[in-house]
Design a protein around this motif. Structure first.
Motif, PDB file in Angstrom:
ATOM      1  N   VAL A 280       0.859  -1.187   0.000  1.00 35.37           N
ATOM      2  CA  VAL A 280       0.000   0.000   0.000  1.00 35.37           C
ATOM      3  C   VAL A 280       0.897   1.240   0.000  1.00 35.37           C
ATOM      4  N   ALA A 281       0.790   2.044  -1.043  1.00 37.54           N
ATOM      5  CA  ALA A 281       1.537   3.301  -1.134  1.00 37.54           C
ATOM      6  C   ALA A 281       0.572   4.434  -0.831  1.00 37.54           C
ATOM      7  N   MET A 282       0.731   5.055   0.336  1.00 32.29           N
ATOM      8  CA  MET A 282      -0.220   6.068   0.793  1.00 32.29           C
ATOM      9  C   MET A 282       0.401   7.464   0.786  1.00 32.29           C
ATOM     10  N   ASP A 283      -0.311   8.384   0.176  1.00 32.59           N
ATOM     11  CA  ASP A 283       0.082   9.791   0.160  1.00 32.59           C
ATOM     12  C   ASP A 283      -0.126  10.377   1.559  1.00 32.59           C
ATOM     13  N   VAL A 284       0.938  10.961   2.143  1.00 29.32           N
ATOM     14  CA  VAL A 284       0.808  11.585   3.462  1.00 29.32           C
ATOM     15  C   VAL A 284       1.201  13.066   3.394  1.00 29.32           C
ATOM     16  N   SER A 285       1.092  13.661   2.192  1.00 29.35           N
ATOM     17  CA  SER A 285       1.402  15.080   2.063  1.00 29.35           C
ATOM     18  C   SER A 285       0.340  15.915   2.777  1.00 29.35           C
ATOM     19  N   LYS A 286       0.620  17.193   2.973  1.00 32.80           N
ATOM     20  CA  LYS A 286      -0.284  18.051   3.737  1.00 32.80           C
ATOM     21  C   LYS A 286      -1.644  18.219   3.070  1.00 32.80           C
ATOM     22  N   SER A 287      -1.685  18.048   1.737  1.00 36.38           N
ATOM     23  CA  SER A 287      -2.976  18.163   1.055  1.00 36.38           C
ATOM     24  C   SER A 287      -3.944  17.067   1.497  1.00 36.38           C
ATOM     25  N   MET A 288      -3.393  15.983   2.074  1.00 39.83           N
ATOM     26  CA  MET A 288      -4.254  14.891   2.545  1.00 39.83           C
ATOM     27  C   MET A 288      -4.973  15.253   3.848  1.00 39.83           C
ATOM     28  N   LEU A 289      -4.649  16.421   4.414  1.00 40.17           N
ATOM     29  CA  LEU A 289      -5.354  16.876   5.608  1.00 40.17           C
ATOM     30  C   LEU A 289      -6.662  17.583   5.254  1.00 40.17           C
ATOM     31  N   ALA A 290      -6.870  17.841   3.958  1.00 36.64           N
ATOM     32  CA  ALA A 290      -8.094  18.514   3.518  1.00 36.64           C
ATOM     33  C   ALA A 290      -9.318  17.703   3.926  1.00 36.64           C
ATOM     34  N   ASP A 291     -10.405  18.403   4.235  1.00 38.03           N
ATOM     35  CA  ASP A 291     -11.587  17.720   4.753  1.00 38.03           C
ATOM     36  C   ASP A 291     -12.758  17.714   3.778  1.00 38.03           C
TER      37      ASP A 291
ATOM     38  N   GLN B  38      -2.957  34.044  -0.436  1.00 36.61           N
ATOM     39  CA  GLN B  38      -4.224  33.454  -0.830  1.00 36.61           C
ATOM     40  C   GLN B  38      -4.344  32.032  -0.261  1.00 36.61           C
ATOM     41  N   THR B  39      -5.547  31.662   0.141  1.00 36.72           N
ATOM     42  CA  THR B  39      -5.784  30.330   0.685  1.00 36.72           C
ATOM     43  C   THR B  39      -5.602  29.276  -0.412  1.00 36.72           C
ATOM     44  N   VAL B  40      -4.814  28.261  -0.121  1.00 44.38           N
ATOM     45  CA  VAL B  40      -4.536  27.194  -1.088  1.00 44.38           C
ATOM     46  C   VAL B  40      -5.704  26.212  -1.105  1.00 44.38           C
ATOM     47  N   VAL B  41      -6.182  25.908  -2.310  1.00 43.75           N
ATOM     48  CA  VAL B  41      -7.257  24.928  -2.466  1.00 43.75           C
ATOM     49  C   VAL B  41      -6.695  23.704  -3.177  1.00 43.75           C
ATOM     50  N   THR B  42      -6.844  22.538  -2.570  1.00 45.29           N
ATOM     51  CA  THR B  42      -6.346  21.297  -3.153  1.00 45.29           C
ATOM     52  C   THR B  42      -7.503  20.502  -3.743  1.00 45.29           C
ATOM     53  N   LYS B  43      -7.292  19.997  -4.968  1.00 51.38           N
ATOM     54  CA  LYS B  43      -8.336  19.256  -5.675  1.00 51.38           C
ATOM     55  C   LYS B  43      -7.835  17.875  -6.084  1.00 51.38           C
ATOM     56  N   LEU B  44      -8.772  16.951  -6.224  1.00 52.50           N
ATOM     57  CA  LEU B  44      -8.432  15.603  -6.673  1.00 52.50           C
ATOM     58  C   LEU B  44      -8.052  15.626  -8.142  1.00 52.50           C
TER      59      LEU B  44
ATOM     60  N   ALA C  38     -13.660  17.249  -6.932  1.00 51.12           N
ATOM     61  CA  ALA C  38     -13.282  18.155  -8.015  1.00 51.12           C
ATOM     62  C   ALA C  38     -13.307  19.600  -7.553  1.00 51.12           C
ATOM     63  N   GLU C  39     -14.202  19.918  -6.608  1.00 54.99           N
ATOM     64  CA  GLU C  39     -14.284  21.286  -6.084  1.00 54.99           C
ATOM     65  C   GLU C  39     -13.105  21.595  -5.171  1.00 54.99           C
ATOM     66  N   GLY C  40     -12.619  20.583  -4.478  1.00 51.89           N
ATOM     67  CA  GLY C  40     -11.460  20.744  -3.612  1.00 51.89           C
ATOM     68  C   GLY C  40     -11.786  21.339  -2.262  1.00 51.89           C
ATOM     69  N   SER C  41     -10.747  21.630  -1.522  1.00 49.21           N
ATOM     70  CA  SER C  41     -10.911  22.132  -0.163  1.00 49.21           C
ATOM     71  C   SER C  41      -9.631  22.824   0.270  1.00 49.21           C
ATOM     72  N   ALA C  42      -9.751  23.703   1.251  1.00 53.66           N
ATOM     73  CA  ALA C  42      -8.566  24.333   1.846  1.00 53.66           C
ATOM     74  C   ALA C  42      -7.830  23.308   2.701  1.00 53.66           C
ATOM     75  N   ILE C  43      -6.538  23.578   2.957  1.00 52.30           N
ATOM     76  CA  ILE C  43      -5.698  22.651   3.711  1.00 52.30           C
ATOM     77  C   ILE C  43      -5.451  23.211   5.113  1.00 52.30           C
ATOM     78  N   PRO C  44      -5.925  22.560   6.147  1.00 53.27           N
ATOM     79  CA  PRO C  44      -5.668  23.037   7.512  1.00 53.27           C
ATOM     80  C   PRO C  44      -4.180  22.961   7.839  1.00 53.27           C
ATOM     81  N   ASP C  45      -3.684  23.981   8.521  1.00 45.87           N
ATOM     82  CA  ASP C  45      -2.292  23.996   8.964  1.00 45.87           C
ATOM     83  C   ASP C  45      -2.271  23.787  10.477  1.00 45.87           C
ATOM     84  N   PRO C  46      -1.840  22.595  10.943  1.00 46.30           N
ATOM     85  CA  PRO C  46      -1.856  22.298  12.388  1.00 46.30           C
ATOM     86  C   PRO C  46      -1.025  23.261  13.218  1.00 46.30           C
ATOM     87  N   GLU C  47      -0.002  23.865  12.619  1.00 49.54           N
ATOM     88  CA  GLU C  47       0.881  24.750  13.379  1.00 49.54           C
ATOM     89  C   GLU C  47       0.243  26.121  13.625  1.00 49.54           C
TER      90      GLU C  47
END
Length: 340
Positions: free
Chosen positions: A95-106, A249-255, A229-238
């Motif tokens: 299993v190759a799982m993406d753990v980049s910060k964009s994966m925190l999007a909700d 500008q707020t970064v929006v990550t999309k599939l 497809a619409e995407g979401s903002a990425i929460p920054d835990p820090e």
């Protein structure tokens, strides 16, 4: 195609031939200009009586040829061998799982990463007799857990997956697929399956090439997309705020669904969107379970390759050996005899 390269990126080393040739030409030009500046041709001939310009050129071309052959050898030229039936038993799943910060999007609840963890945990329950390996990737790919039959250990590793596990950000799908392929035992006759879980946000040019190489190596690729497809903002835990770009500008990550569909199509595997965990789980386990059926029916085959890298490296070694034994000096007696 009659031939191909296992590591085509190493052919870029051939570009070093261009500056090497340029330096050689500039060196010869500098020597010509220097001779003219001295002016006294008889003095120049006396000073260079022991130097052979012809041998100097030969030594250079030998080194240049060795460099080119080494680059081709590193790229690993291969020709297609005869495909043969493989009687496989058992399955190895990485299993190759993406753990980049964009994966925190909700945009997928509770988050893309949490959804992925839940899916992989349930997948392990469906594969109790298979060996499982785990790869985390973002801007780099790492192997936190090689193939193992220890399901308990695998579940512990899954729960620990987080963006800080891979400090370099990005989405290097191609590198993750290559690491996964290299993590399978080379001579194993077990089925080899890679389950790629990512939002595919960054375009990785090496990914499609790797998907094709996996197919040629008899490795099945199942791609699973996370996000919308619409995407979401990425929460920054820090900062407890959303991630922003350099302009504030707020970064929006999309599939990136087209990329993941293309990888599955090139490999002949499966693509699915992880909106419904149970449905995706059912699709993936059905595909994996079908492999055993094909084995019984004798439908499984694997392409073999004949690799030729050793001949190029051997030729490069011989050229370098010749270069060592060739001296730039003329035989003094020969030079004197010519003057006489």
């Amino acid at each position: 195609m009659l031939f191909s390269f296992a590591h085509i990126e190493y052919l870029l080393l051939l570009l070093l031939v261009i500056p090497a040739l340029l330096l050689f030409v500039l060196n010869k030009r500098w020597k010509t200009i220097t001779r003219k500046k001295i002016g006294d041709e008889q003095l120049v001939n006396l000073l260079t009586v022991n130097h052979s310009a012809k041998k100097f050129s030969i030594k250079f071309y030998l080194i240049l040829g060795a460099l080119a052959l080494t680059a081709i050898g590193a790229a690993n030229l291969r020709t297609a061998g005869k495909a043969e039936a493989v009687n496989r038993k058992g399955r190895d799943v990485i299993v190759a799982m993406d753990v980049s910060k964009s994966m925190l999007a909700d945009d997928v609840k509770p988050s893309r990463l949490d959804k992925a963890k839940l899916f992989v945990t349930k997948l392990l329950d469906q594969l109790p007799d298979d060996r499982i390996g785990l790869i985390w990737f973002a801007g780099k790919a790492y192997l936190p857990m090689p193939l193992t039959a220890d399901q308990g250990a695998a579940k512990l590793f899954i729960q620990s997956a987080a963006p800080d596990a891979v400090p370099t950000q990005g989405t290097v799908i191609g590198e993750a697929l290559r690491l996964a392929a290299e993590s399978f035992p080379q001579n194993s006759k077990r089925y080899k399956i890679i389950v790629l879980i990512t939002d595919g946000e960054d375009h990785d040019e090496a990914a499609e090439r790797m998907a094709k190489e996996l197919k040629d190596g008899g490795i099945l690729l199942l791609t699973i997309g996370l996000g919308t497809a619409e995407g979401s903002a990425i929460p920054d835990p820090e900062t407890k705020d959303y991630k922003k770009d350099k302009f504030g500008q707020t970064v929006v990550t999309k599939l990136n669904e087209p990329l993941l569909k293309q990888l599955a199509a090139v490999n002949g595997g499966l693509y699915g969107n992880l909106q419904n965990t149970d449905e995706m789980l059912n699709d993936v386990t059905n595909v994996i379970n079908q492999l055993e059926k094909k084995a019984v029916e004798g439908e499984v085959s694997q392409a073999n390759y004949n690799y030729h890298f050793m001949w190029f490296l051997l030729a490069a070694f011989l050229l370098l050996t010749m270069e060592v034994f060739i001296t730039e000096r003329k035989k003094v007696t020969t030079a004197i005899n010519k003057k006489i």
